[in-house]
Enzyme design. Sequence first.
Site, PDB file in Angstrom:
ATOM      1  N   GLN A  70       1.207  -1.352  -0.313  1.00  0.00           N
ATOM      2  CA  GLN A  70      -0.044  -0.032  -0.352  1.00  0.00           C
ATOM      3  C   GLN A  70       1.180   1.575   0.152  1.00  0.00           C
ATOM      4  O   GLN A  70       1.821   1.300   1.054  1.00  0.00           O
ATOM      5  CB  GLN A  70      -1.266   0.383   1.454  1.00  0.00           C
ATOM      6  CG  GLN A  70      -1.721   1.215   1.306  1.00  0.00           C
ATOM      7  CD  GLN A  70      -2.446   0.914   2.661  1.00  0.00           C
ATOM      8  OE1 GLN A  70      -3.784   0.401   2.947  1.00  0.00           O
ATOM      9  NE2 GLN A  70      -1.979   1.216   3.334  1.00  0.00           N
TER      10      GLN A  70
ATOM     11  N   GLU B  68      -8.470  -2.498   6.435  1.00  0.00           N
ATOM     12  CA  GLU B  68      -7.657  -2.248   6.686  1.00  0.00           C
ATOM     13  C   GLU B  68      -7.175  -2.561   8.501  1.00  0.00           C
ATOM     14  O   GLU B  68      -7.375  -2.905   8.880  1.00  0.00           O
ATOM     15  CB  GLU B  68      -6.208  -1.046   6.278  1.00  0.00           C
ATOM     16  CG  GLU B  68      -4.983  -1.127   6.891  1.00  0.00           C
ATOM     17  CD  GLU B  68      -4.379  -0.058   6.439  1.00  0.00           C
ATOM     18  OE1 GLU B  68      -2.908  -0.349   6.693  1.00  0.00           O
ATOM     19  OE2 GLU B  68      -4.597   0.812   5.949  1.00  0.00           O
TER      20      GLU B  68
END
Length: 401
Positions: A128, A246
């Site tokens: 990410q 997340e």
Amino acid sequence: MDLAYSAEYEQFRNELRRFLKENKHRSPDMFATSFTGEERAKAARDWQRLLIEHGYAARTIPREYGGYGAEPDPLKSHIIAEEFARHRVRPGHSGDNRLVPTVLELGTEEQKQWLIPPTVRGEMTWCQGYSEPESGSDLASLTTHAHVDGDDFVINGQKIWTSGANRADMMFCLVRTEPDAPKHEGISYLIFSMDTPGIEVRPLITMTGEAFFNEVFFTDARVPTTQIIGKRGEGWFVANNTLKYEREGLGDPNQTESRLLELVTLMQRETIGGERVIDIPVYRDRLQKLQGRVLAMKYNSMRVLTSRSKGEEPGLPRWIVKLQGCELNHQIANLAIDALGELGTLYYGSPLLRDGGRWQQRYMMDLGLIIGGGTAQIQKNIIGERALGLPKEPKYASESS
């Protein structure tokens, strides 16, 4: 409140328990630490394939995208997470638990066919690209930018604290593509291979002794303009969709409860002055306080589960998951280190090391996760402003000028 499961769900749980009893030896967690990285990676892919076949991984991912294709059922998903944690076996996954649901919700059909099947099977791994040296807590101030040249975005800039970038195949990344737009409206969400020319990864050695975090530098890295999720300038909206998954993944109550059970075992085994640690009042009191907080975390997850089973937005219970989970995991590891006494100061390489150094690694890693994925302070602001409707944190004069 009736917390009992119906006969259908109890049957599902019993089937899952039989599966785990018969197959958990095939989990990568059960293999010798002498296995090479590639051997463990292959074992993880084989384990994932087996779980998908039985509907215990990628359960609600449509079959055309490599999943099991079951209808969403929050209770069955909860039972799967609960039993895998109870048996201390690595659960299955839906690929990257941030990227896959984002692509399912906001990606094009071509992107779904391209990205989801190999990700679900564990053949395509992700990192990410969010944080930057000068934009961590204030992510929208990021400066990594891209301009369009022909059919490509050309990216320049830097990311930092990029988990797993040194091993990942792909990155989903926030870059500024609309320099004249307000900061929240000028960002786009791009996806690309880490083998793209112009990308340099520099591992960062952390206090765990591992290079899990990385710096990533972009120098005229070219990415096709088709490799964008959503539209140009909509990256902030897409990124928040990803962050939602997340944060929930970082606060799994089943994993926290499993760690608490490991801690109990450790305290029953270790001794101080010939007395079991669990029988020493000051340690036992700390354990009981943690147990109470783990139960509170578990019941909060049930509130979230109830809302989802009704098709409702969980609201406040969902917002506190990440803050609660990361802080509690670190405090469990903290008690484990204290219970180990002088052995808690050891790390890899000592014949006196307990549990393979797992508690020492967790203690240091969990401290980082209180910061990673949104610091505890930022999480509290989010809870106050978005969930409780409190006024926004006042800005200093220098910030508002």
